[in-house]
Design a protein around this motif. Structure first.
Motif, short mmCIF file in Angstrom:
data_model
loop_
_atom_site.label_atom_id
_atom_site.label_comp_id
_atom_site.label_asym_id
_atom_site.label_seq_id
_atom_site.Cartn_x
_atom_site.Cartn_y
_atom_site.Cartn_z
N LEU A 21 33.80 155.04 -0.10
CA LEU A 21 34.31 153.70 0.01
C LEU A 21 35.08 153.74 1.34
N SER A 22 34.90 152.76 2.53
CA SER A 22 35.72 153.16 3.60
C SER A 22 36.69 151.81 3.34
N HIS A 23 37.99 152.25 3.51
CA HIS A 23 39.08 151.33 3.61
C HIS A 23 39.02 150.14 2.62
N PRO A 24 38.49 150.61 1.28
CA PRO A 24 38.62 149.37 0.17
C PRO A 24 39.98 148.73 0.02
N SER A 25 40.16 147.51 -0.25
CA SER A 25 41.26 146.84 0.05
C SER A 25 42.04 146.64 -1.76
N HIS A 26 40.97 146.52 -2.52
CA HIS A 26 41.22 146.02 -3.65
C HIS A 26 41.19 147.11 -4.73
N PRO A 27 42.19 147.70 -5.49
CA PRO A 27 42.12 148.67 -6.26
C PRO A 27 41.09 148.28 -7.64
N GLY A 28 41.16 147.12 -7.88
CA GLY A 28 40.04 146.86 -8.95
C GLY A 28 38.58 147.20 -8.70
N ASN A 29 38.54 147.06 -7.27
CA ASN A 29 36.86 147.29 -6.80
C ASN A 29 36.87 148.92 -6.90
N ILE A 30 37.79 149.61 -6.70
CA ILE A 30 37.44 151.14 -6.82
C ILE A 30 37.30 151.38 -8.09
N GLY A 31 38.12 150.98 -9.29
CA GLY A 31 37.78 151.30 -10.40
C GLY A 31 36.61 150.87 -11.04
N ALA A 32 36.25 149.49 -10.58
CA ALA A 32 34.58 148.87 -11.09
C ALA A 32 33.81 149.84 -10.41
N ALA A 33 33.86 150.35 -9.37
CA ALA A 33 32.73 151.20 -8.55
C ALA A 33 32.89 152.48 -9.39
N ALA A 34 33.90 152.98 -9.74
CA ALA A 34 33.79 154.32 -10.48
C ALA A 34 33.26 154.01 -11.87
N ARG A 35 33.39 152.95 -12.45
CA ARG A 35 32.46 152.79 -13.74
C ARG A 35 31.01 152.48 -13.42
N ALA A 36 30.79 151.88 -12.47
CA ALA A 36 29.32 151.51 -11.99
C ALA A 36 28.65 152.99 -11.77
N MET A 37 29.31 153.84 -11.11
CA MET A 37 28.77 155.22 -10.84
C MET A 37 28.51 156.01 -12.10
N LYS A 38 29.48 155.95 -13.03
CA LYS A 38 29.34 156.79 -14.38
C LYS A 38 28.29 156.35 -15.11
N THR A 39 28.06 154.92 -15.30
CA THR A 39 26.80 154.51 -16.13
C THR A 39 25.66 154.99 -15.42
N MET A 40 25.45 155.41 -14.27
CA MET A 40 24.16 155.84 -13.56
C MET A 40 24.24 157.36 -13.43
N GLN A 56 46.98 151.02 -11.21
CA GLN A 56 46.48 150.65 -12.56
C GLN A 56 45.54 149.74 -12.70
N GLN A 57 45.14 148.87 -11.57
CA GLN A 57 44.26 147.91 -11.58
C GLN A 57 42.92 148.57 -11.51
N ALA A 58 42.89 149.84 -10.61
CA ALA A 58 41.82 150.89 -10.75
C ALA A 58 41.47 151.47 -12.16
N VAL A 59 42.55 151.93 -12.85
CA VAL A 59 42.49 152.31 -14.15
C VAL A 59 42.02 151.49 -15.09
#
Length: 269
Positions: A21-40, A56-59
């Motif tokens: 992820l290049s220059h992500p601006s919202h930590p929530g998106n980082i956390g949601a991306a991690a969840r998306a990755m793990k499910t697959m 904490q939003q990412a967590v």
């Protein structure tokens, strides 16, 4: 978390695919991306100069994928994040005159899976607002697009990660990923021949005793019932249920009778 990208050896191609992820601006998106990755089944997340991370939003958005965040690599440059990759794919909704050829996500996933059999592969996602710059795209060998509605092709960053990871999982497992269920199996073994025949004997006895079947004029009733139950491929539990039902009917019209040694409990075990 600040480590070079390095290499990662594993038996599964999914473990050799890194999501960048290049220059992500919202930590929530980082956390949601991690969840998306793990499910697959993907586990390698790299972040290039994130605006807010750790956070904490990412967590919170990662749910039970916090381990992906813990192992996430924060890089100071795109080159650092791509180090060691033999092939890099850029996800972009924009088709560009300059840059690598574009591929739809499903086709690209097959290509990525094949490349990951030989070495490290990176899939690059851009900033939520601006996407990837031309300079970033030109560092990649292929551009990937999600064939969304052309009138509204804007996808949330984590949603785009989810779709691409899903396609990657399908590609790696040749369209048939393993499925693990904790559900209690509903089926029982198929009933053996002798159980089925005893059921037919019981059924005929009840039909005759109730007056439903005239043994002097049976017509084709029993063969039709055999064909009906034959199509069902009765299981042992189902035989038990049916014979329990027949036994209850039999008691109603003829009173208690001696125990049938062949009759098991009426309910499934």
């Amino acid at each position: 978390m600040n480590r070079p990208a390095g290499s990662h050896s594993s038996g599964s191609p999914l473990d050799r695919i890194r999501v960048v992820l290049s220059h992500p601006s919202h930590p929530g998106n980082i956390g949601a991306a991690a969840r998306a990755m793990k499910t697959m089944g993907l586990s390698r997340l790299l972040l290039v100069n994130p605006k807010c991370f750790p956070d904490q939003q990412a967590v919170a958005r990662a749910a039970d994928a916090g381990d992906i965040l813990t192992r996430a690599q924060v890089c100071s440059s795109l080159d650092q994040a791509l180090a060691g990759a033999i092939h890099v794919y850029a996800l972009s909704a924009r088709h560009r005159n300059l840059g690598p050829p574009a591929m739809p996500a499903r086709e690209a996933a097959t290509d990525i899976a094949a490349q990951a059999s030989d070495g490290e592969v990176a899939v690059l996602f851009g900033n939520e607002t601006a996407g990837l710059s031309n300079a970033e795209v030109q560092r990649c060998q292929r551009t990937v697009f999600i064939p969304a509605n052309p009138d509204y092709s804007s996808l949330n960053l984590a949603s785009a990660v989810q779709l691409v990871c899903y396609e990657l999982r399908l590609a790696v497992f040749d369209g048939r990923p393993p499925v693990l269920t904790r559900a209690v199996p509903f089926a029982s073994p198929l009933a053996p021949h002798q159980e089925v025949e005893r059921f037919y004997e019981h059924l005929e006895r009840v039909m005759v005793g109730s007056g439903f079947l005239d043994p002097q004029r049976p017509r084709r009733l029993l063969p039709k019932l055999r064909r009906l139950f034959g199509r069902a491929e009765l299981e042992s539990d189902e035989i038990n249920i049916l014979r329990g039902l027949l036994d209850a009917v039999e008691r109603k019209f003829s009173g208690p009778r001696p125990a049938d040694d062949d009759l098991k409990n009426s309910g499934p075990k």
